[in-house]
Design a protein around this motif. Structure first.
Motif, PDB file in Angstrom:
ATOM      1  N   GLY A 123       0.782  -1.232   0.000  1.00  0.00           N
ATOM      2  CA  GLY A 123       0.000   0.000   0.000  1.00  0.00           C
ATOM      3  C   GLY A 123       0.809   1.275   0.000  1.00  0.00           C
ATOM      4  N   GLU A 124       2.134   1.157   0.028  1.00  0.00           N
ATOM      5  CA  GLU A 124       2.996   2.344   0.075  1.00  0.00           C
ATOM      6  C   GLU A 124       3.686   2.558  -1.259  1.00  0.00           C
ATOM      7  OE1 GLU A 124       6.139   3.594   3.081  1.00  0.00           O
ATOM      8  OE2 GLU A 124       4.783   2.325   4.254  1.00  0.00           O
ATOM      9  N   PHE A 125       3.719   3.799  -1.692  1.00  0.00           N
ATOM     10  CA  PHE A 125       4.383   4.127  -2.945  1.00  0.00           C
ATOM     11  C   PHE A 125       5.890   3.992  -2.785  1.00  0.00           C
ATOM     12  CE2 PHE A 125       6.050   7.624  -5.763  1.00  0.00           C
ATOM     13  CZ  PHE A 125       5.921   6.914  -6.950  1.00  0.00           C
ATOM     14  N   VAL A 126       6.502   3.199  -3.676  1.00  0.00           N
ATOM     15  CA  VAL A 126       7.951   2.988  -3.629  1.00  0.00           C
ATOM     16  C   VAL A 126       8.648   3.918  -4.608  1.00  0.00           C
ATOM     17  CG1 VAL A 126       9.801   1.305  -4.029  1.00  0.00           C
ATOM     18  CG2 VAL A 126       7.691   0.590  -2.911  1.00  0.00           C
ATOM     19  N   GLY A 127       8.138   3.988  -5.824  1.00  0.00           N
ATOM     20  CA  GLY A 127       8.750   4.836  -6.843  1.00  0.00           C
ATOM     21  C   GLY A 127       8.571   4.213  -8.209  1.00  0.00           C
ATOM     22  N   GLY A 128       9.370   4.683  -9.149  1.00  0.00           N
ATOM     23  CA  GLY A 128       9.311   4.182 -10.511  1.00  0.00           C
ATOM     24  C   GLY A 128      10.436   3.207 -10.797  1.00  0.00           C
ATOM     25  N   CYS A 129      10.714   3.010 -12.059  1.00  0.00           N
ATOM     26  CA  CYS A 129      11.727   2.053 -12.486  1.00  0.00           C
ATOM     27  C   CYS A 129      13.115   2.407 -11.961  1.00  0.00           C
ATOM     28  CB  CYS A 129      11.734   1.974 -14.016  1.00  0.00           C
ATOM     29  SG  CYS A 129      12.881   0.763 -14.684  1.00  0.00           S
ATOM     30  N   ASP A 130      13.483   3.683 -12.071  1.00  0.00           N
ATOM     31  CA  ASP A 130      14.822   4.098 -11.622  1.00  0.00           C
ATOM     32  C   ASP A 130      14.996   3.883 -10.118  1.00  0.00           C
ATOM     33  OD1 ASP A 130      15.427   4.819 -14.204  1.00  0.00           O
ATOM     34  OD2 ASP A 130      15.013   6.954 -13.905  1.00  0.00           O
ATOM     35  N   ILE A 131      13.989   4.197  -9.331  1.00  0.00           N
ATOM     36  CA  ILE A 131      14.048   3.999  -7.886  1.00  0.00           C
ATOM     37  C   ILE A 131      14.165   2.508  -7.579  1.00  0.00           C
ATOM     38  CG2 ILE A 131      12.805   4.285  -5.697  1.00  0.00           C
ATOM     39  CD1 ILE A 131      13.755   6.954  -6.892  1.00  0.00           C
ATOM     40  N   LEU A 132      13.365   1.711  -8.287  1.00  0.00           N
ATOM     41  CA  LEU A 132      13.391   0.258  -8.093  1.00  0.00           C
ATOM     42  C   LEU A 132      14.781  -0.294  -8.414  1.00  0.00           C
ATOM     43  CD1 LEU A 132      10.955  -1.493  -7.221  1.00  0.00           C
ATOM     44  CD2 LEU A 132      10.800  -2.256  -9.590  1.00  0.00           C
ATOM     45  N   MET A 133      15.368   0.154  -9.503  1.00  0.00           N
ATOM     46  CA  MET A 133      16.714  -0.313  -9.881  1.00  0.00           C
ATOM     47  C   MET A 133      17.763   0.135  -8.859  1.00  0.00           C
ATOM     48  SD  MET A 133      16.271  -2.230 -12.393  1.00  0.00           S
ATOM     49  CE  MET A 133      17.989  -2.557 -12.708  1.00  0.00           C
ATOM     50  N   GLY A 134      17.632   1.361  -8.365  1.00  0.00           N
ATOM     51  CA  GLY A 134      18.555   1.834  -7.330  1.00  0.00           C
ATOM     52  C   GLY A 134      18.431   1.009  -6.059  1.00  0.00           C
ATOM     53  N   MET A 135      17.216   0.667  -5.681  1.00  0.00           N
ATOM     54  CA  MET A 135      16.995  -0.167  -4.492  1.00  0.00           C
ATOM     55  C   MET A 135      17.544  -1.574  -4.717  1.00  0.00           C
ATOM     56  SD  MET A 135      13.166   1.004  -3.339  1.00  0.00           S
ATOM     57  CE  MET A 135      13.127   0.008  -1.845  1.00  0.00           C
TER      58      MET A 135
END
Length: 153
Positions: A123-135
Motif C-alpha cells: 500500500g505504500e508508494f515505492v517509486g518508478g523504475c529508476d528507484i526500483l533499480m537503485g533499491m
C-alpha cells in the motif's frame, strides 16, 4: 372486437380506474415470489479515479501502474520493472494506464510523481523504475520484498 368492447367500457367510465374495471390488479414486489423477482441489480455508481486507484493498490501486496501489461509491456521502463519484480519471485498486480487516460493522469496526481511505471508495496508508494533499480543495486529491494515473498509462499 374485444378491444372495442374494452375501449367502450373504458370510455364510458373515465372517472373510475381502468384496471379495476377490467378486474385486474398489478402485482407488487411483496406479492411476487422470489423466483420471479429480478435477479440483476443495477450497476454500482461509477467511482472516482482516486477510489479506483486506492482499490487497486489495496488489492495486491505489490501493485504496478504501468504502460501495458506484465505479459505485454508497452514501454521499456514498465518492462524492466516487471522483469525485476519477477526476478525476486513476487506476485504482483498491475493496472494498464494506457487503457484509461483518467487513471494515467490520476495516478500521477495521487503520488505527485510524474512518470510511469509506479510501484506500490504493502500500500505504500515505492517509486518508478529508476528507484526500483537503485533499491535493487543497494540491496534495499530484497529487504522490502522478502516479507512479501514469504507471505505469498
Amino acid at each position: 372486437m374485444l378491444a372495442r368492447i374494452a375501449a367502450g367500457t373504458l370510455s364510458r367510465t373515465r372517472g373510475a380506474a381502468p384496471l379495476r374495471l377490467l378486474g385486474r390488479q398489478l402485482a407488487t414486489e411483496a406479492d411476487s415470489h422470489d423466483d420471479f423477482k429480478p435477479k440483476i441489480t443495477a450497476p454500482a455508481a461509477p467511482t472516482s479515479v482516486e477510489e479506483q486507484i486506492k482499490r487497486s493498490i489495496a488489492s495486491d501486496k505489490v501493485h504496478v501502474f504501468m504502460k501495458g501489461t506484465p505479459d505485454s509491456p508497452q514501454c521499456g521502463f514498465s518492462r524492466m520493472t516487471c522483469v525485476v519484480l519477477q526476478a525476486y519471485g513476487v506476485k504482483f498486480g498491475s493496472t494498464n494506464v494506457l487503457a484509461d487516460a483518467g487513471v494515467r493522469e490520476g495516478i500521477k496526481k495521487f503520488t505527485s510523481w510524474p512518470t510511469i511505471p509506479q510501484v506500490f508495496v504493502d500500500g505504500e508508494f515505492v517509486g518508478g523504475c529508476d528507484i526500483l533499480m537503485g533499491m535493487h543495486d543497494s540491496g534495499e529491494l530484497e529487504k522490502l520484498l522478502d516479507p512479501v515473498k514469504k507471505a505469498q509462499a
